[in-house]
Motif scaffolding. Sequence first.
Motif, PDB file in Angstrom:
ATOM      1  N   LYS A  25      21.673 -21.827  11.619  1.00  0.00           N
ATOM      2  CA  LYS A  25      20.365 -22.326  12.032  1.00  0.00           C
ATOM      3  C   LYS A  25      19.368 -21.181  12.122  1.00  0.00           C
ATOM      4  CE  LYS A  25      18.873 -25.659  15.574  1.00  0.00           C
ATOM      5  NZ  LYS A  25      19.251 -26.981  15.100  1.00  0.00           N
ATOM      6  N   ASN A  26      19.803 -20.093  12.797  1.00  0.00           N
ATOM      7  CA  ASN A  26      18.928 -18.934  12.948  1.00  0.00           C
ATOM      8  C   ASN A  26      18.537 -18.351  11.598  1.00  0.00           C
ATOM      9  OD1 ASN A  26      19.025 -19.174  15.665  1.00  0.00           O
ATOM     10  ND2 ASN A  26      20.594 -17.588  15.965  1.00  0.00           N
ATOM     11  N   MET A  27      19.521 -18.295  10.697  1.00  0.00           N
ATOM     12  CA  MET A  27      19.262 -17.727   9.371  1.00  0.00           C
ATOM     13  C   MET A  27      18.191 -18.544   8.651  1.00  0.00           C
ATOM     14  SD  MET A  27      19.948 -18.063   5.922  1.00  0.00           S
ATOM     15  CE  MET A  27      21.369 -19.120   5.702  1.00  0.00           C
ATOM     16  N   TYR A  28      18.343 -19.878   8.681  1.00  0.00           N
ATOM     17  CA  TYR A  28      17.361 -20.739   8.012  1.00  0.00           C
ATOM     18  C   TYR A  28      15.981 -20.588   8.649  1.00  0.00           C
ATOM     19  CZ  TYR A  28      20.827 -23.308   5.281  1.00  0.00           C
ATOM     20  OH  TYR A  28      21.786 -23.662   4.390  1.00  0.00           O
ATOM     21  N   GLU A  29      15.963 -20.528   9.994  1.00  0.00           N
ATOM     22  CA  GLU A  29      14.670 -20.421  10.682  1.00  0.00           C
ATOM     23  C   GLU A  29      13.971 -19.118  10.312  1.00  0.00           C
ATOM     24  OE1 GLU A  29      15.466 -21.042  14.813  1.00  0.00           O
ATOM     25  OE2 GLU A  29      15.182 -23.205  14.591  1.00  0.00           O
ATOM     26  N   LYS A  30      14.754 -18.048  10.311  1.00  0.00           N
ATOM     27  CA  LYS A  30      14.176 -16.732   9.989  1.00  0.00           C
ATOM     28  C   LYS A  30      13.592 -16.757   8.583  1.00  0.00           C
ATOM     29  CE  LYS A  30      16.567 -13.339   8.453  1.00  0.00           C
ATOM     30  NZ  LYS A  30      17.826 -12.646   8.280  1.00  0.00           N
ATOM     31  N   VAL A  69      25.003 -31.344   1.236  1.00  0.00           N
ATOM     32  CA  VAL A  69      24.266 -30.192   1.748  1.00  0.00           C
ATOM     33  C   VAL A  69      24.303 -29.060   0.732  1.00  0.00           C
ATOM     34  CG1 VAL A  69      24.196 -28.455   3.557  1.00  0.00           C
ATOM     35  CG2 VAL A  69      24.738 -30.824   4.121  1.00  0.00           C
ATOM     36  N   GLY A  70      25.495 -28.882   0.128  1.00  0.00           N
ATOM     37  CA  GLY A  70      25.655 -27.793  -0.839  1.00  0.00           C
ATOM     38  C   GLY A  70      24.650 -27.884  -1.966  1.00  0.00           C
ATOM     39  N   SER A  71      24.486 -29.114  -2.528  1.00  0.00           N
ATOM     40  CA  SER A  71      23.584 -29.212  -3.676  1.00  0.00           C
ATOM     41  C   SER A  71      22.128 -29.089  -3.251  1.00  0.00           C
ATOM     42  CB  SER A  71      23.828 -30.512  -4.423  1.00  0.00           C
ATOM     43  OG  SER A  71      23.503 -31.597  -3.608  1.00  0.00           O
ATOM     44  N   GLN A  72      21.831 -29.532  -2.012  1.00  0.00           N
ATOM     45  CA  GLN A  72      20.457 -29.353  -1.529  1.00  0.00           C
ATOM     46  C   GLN A  72      20.111 -27.876  -1.412  1.00  0.00           C
ATOM     47  OE1 GLN A  72      20.382 -31.496   2.142  1.00  0.00           O
ATOM     48  NE2 GLN A  72      19.795 -33.427   1.172  1.00  0.00           N
ATOM     49  N   VAL A  73      21.025 -27.137  -0.796  1.00  0.00           N
ATOM     50  CA  VAL A  73      20.770 -25.701  -0.629  1.00  0.00           C
ATOM     51  C   VAL A  73      20.686 -25.023  -1.984  1.00  0.00           C
ATOM     52  CG1 VAL A  73      21.647 -23.558   0.356  1.00  0.00           C
ATOM     53  CG2 VAL A  73      21.831 -25.671   1.632  1.00  0.00           C
ATOM     54  N   LYS A  74      21.538 -25.489  -2.902  1.00  0.00           N
ATOM     55  CA  LYS A  74      21.507 -24.908  -4.245  1.00  0.00           C
ATOM     56  C   LYS A  74      20.157 -25.151  -4.910  1.00  0.00           C
ATOM     57  CE  LYS A  74      25.809 -24.584  -6.421  1.00  0.00           C
ATOM     58  NZ  LYS A  74      26.899 -25.353  -7.074  1.00  0.00           N
ATOM     59  N   GLN A 123       9.717 -23.745   1.585  1.00  0.00           N
ATOM     60  CA  GLN A 123       9.546 -23.493   3.015  1.00  0.00           C
ATOM     61  C   GLN A 123       9.938 -24.738   3.815  1.00  0.00           C
ATOM     62  OE1 GLN A 123       6.955 -24.443   5.377  1.00  0.00           O
ATOM     63  NE2 GLN A 123       7.626 -22.974   6.928  1.00  0.00           N
ATOM     64  N   ALA A 124       9.459 -25.907   3.320  1.00  0.00           N
ATOM     65  CA  ALA A 124       9.793 -27.157   4.005  1.00  0.00           C
ATOM     66  C   ALA A 124      11.295 -27.405   3.971  1.00  0.00           C
ATOM     67  CB  ALA A 124       9.049 -28.310   3.355  1.00  0.00           C
ATOM     68  N   ASP A 125      11.917 -27.143   2.823  1.00  0.00           N
ATOM     69  CA  ASP A 125      13.368 -27.322   2.698  1.00  0.00           C
ATOM     70  C   ASP A 125      14.111 -26.465   3.709  1.00  0.00           C
ATOM     71  OD1 ASP A 125      13.252 -29.167   0.769  1.00  0.00           O
ATOM     72  OD2 ASP A 125      13.710 -27.826  -0.913  1.00  0.00           O
ATOM     73  N   LEU A 126      13.684 -25.183   3.809  1.00  0.00           N
ATOM     74  CA  LEU A 126      14.363 -24.273   4.722  1.00  0.00           C
ATOM     75  C   LEU A 126      14.249 -24.771   6.158  1.00  0.00           C
ATOM     76  CD1 LEU A 126      13.269 -20.875   3.162  1.00  0.00           C
ATOM     77  CD2 LEU A 126      15.607 -21.689   3.399  1.00  0.00           C
ATOM     78  N   GLU A 127      13.080 -25.303   6.503  1.00  0.00           N
ATOM     79  CA  GLU A 127      12.894 -25.827   7.851  1.00  0.00           C
ATOM     80  C   GLU A 127      13.835 -27.004   8.104  1.00  0.00           C
ATOM     81  OE1 GLU A 127       8.813 -26.933   8.926  1.00  0.00           O
ATOM     82  OE2 GLU A 127       8.457 -24.775   9.062  1.00  0.00           O
ATOM     83  N   LEU A 128      13.913 -27.857   7.054  1.00  0.00           N
ATOM     84  CA  LEU A 128      14.784 -29.028   7.156  1.00  0.00           C
ATOM     85  C   LEU A 128      16.235 -28.609   7.371  1.00  0.00           C
ATOM     86  CD1 LEU A 128      13.869 -31.958   6.791  1.00  0.00           C
ATOM     87  CD2 LEU A 128      14.913 -31.889   4.523  1.00  0.00           C
ATOM     88  N   PHE A 129      16.696 -27.618   6.600  1.00  0.00           N
ATOM     89  CA  PHE A 129      18.067 -27.129   6.739  1.00  0.00           C
ATOM     90  C   PHE A 129      18.284 -26.603   8.153  1.00  0.00           C
ATOM     91  CE2 PHE A 129      17.909 -25.900   1.988  1.00  0.00           C
ATOM     92  CZ  PHE A 129      18.112 -27.223   1.635  1.00  0.00           C
ATOM     93  N   ALA A 130      17.250 -25.887   8.669  1.00  0.00           N
ATOM     94  CA  ALA A 130      17.386 -25.324  10.005  1.00  0.00           C
ATOM     95  C   ALA A 130      17.584 -26.435  11.026  1.00  0.00           C
ATOM     96  CB  ALA A 130      16.153 -24.499  10.347  1.00  0.00           C
ATOM     97  N   LEU A 131      16.857 -27.546  10.844  1.00  0.00           N
ATOM     98  CA  LEU A 131      16.993 -28.661  11.791  1.00  0.00           C
ATOM     99  C   LEU A 131      18.341 -29.333  11.644  1.00  0.00           C
ATOM    100  CD1 LEU A 131      13.479 -30.335  11.660  1.00  0.00           C
ATOM    101  CD2 LEU A 131      14.511 -29.094  13.550  1.00  0.00           C
ATOM    102  N   ALA A 132      18.815 -29.462  10.386  1.00  0.00           N
ATOM    103  CA  ALA A 132      20.032 -30.222  10.136  1.00  0.00           C
ATOM    104  C   ALA A 132      21.284 -29.448  10.497  1.00  0.00           C
ATOM    105  CB  ALA A 132      20.071 -30.639   8.669  1.00  0.00           C
TER     106      ALA A 132
END
Lengths: 67, 284
Positions: free
Chosen positions: B263-268, A3-8, B247-256
Amino acid sequence: MTVGSQVKGCFSSVKSVEATLLSLENKTQNPEARECFHEVQSIISDIKTDLEKQVIYLSQQEPQYKN
Amino acid sequence: MPGWVEILIRSLSLLIALFFITKMLGKKQMSQLDIFQYITGIVIGSIVATHVTDLTTQFEYSLIALSVWFLVPLGLEYIALKSKRVRDFTQGKGTVFIQNGKIMEENLKKERYTTDDLLEELRNNNIYQAADVEFAVLEPTGKVNVLPKKENQPLTVKDIGLKPAPEKEPQTVVMDGNPLLEPLSNASLNINWLETELDKMDISIENVFLGQVDSDGQLTLDLYDDKIAVPGPSEKPLLLATMKKSQADLELFALASENQETKNMYEKNSQKMQEAIDKVSPYL
């Protein structure tokens, strides 16, 4: 990928977006376009700050993957 | 003096005089002939023709006649600039052929236009049915201009309610392999910038036939060597793609993410990114 590297990775994309916007803002001759690029830049910059915090947090959570 | 020498001299001197007269009467003379300019053009031409070929005439007279036919139209044009009445008299007024979608038969008759002539003129304007026309006018220059009914007008950006990004004129910065400094500085760029951009594409400036910069500083090129593929400007499409990907990545992180706060931070932020994309995409 952790997850860390993805977010990075996402964080660095966002940084590159911000830089491209800045270079476009400086190149354009069009005042309206310049203003728009500037506004969007500040939005991106907010996102960047949030992501940066998250990157730091994750690297503390997953110290074994820290590089 | 032998006749042929005189013809040579007359021709050359009148050619020069005619050139300057036409130039001074202006571009208007070339583009749209109203009644007065039509007469002037014909008369000046025949004055010159007569005096060049007919050696029995006095050469000086040609110059006098020419100057009258040059000065009077020029003077009248200046007066016409000031006075609407003179303008209407010398240049004529337009005649309305179709108003509110109805053909004005009286006006057609006055201008001696037959139905066929009118239809032909409408076809010149790409209209094949008279019912599609809201307004048509015969200009003093003899051209018929047509305003189609609203539903038959081509669709514009305004009609579909979009707000397009404004676009300024592009600057031509390379011609025939030579950089042009003035247009470059108009676009607030310099020769170093041009060299860097060309280096990035691995193209030497001698190979560039035409290079233009749009108002956002994007360079487009045409090369002498058409076998080389020129990369188009990629900065803007790449930017948009990167933004969409983030944008897609952020959505994915929010789901995961399982932590509610994260979650809220990623969604925002994903929403913010979407907003940014919507804002900037007309300009890209």
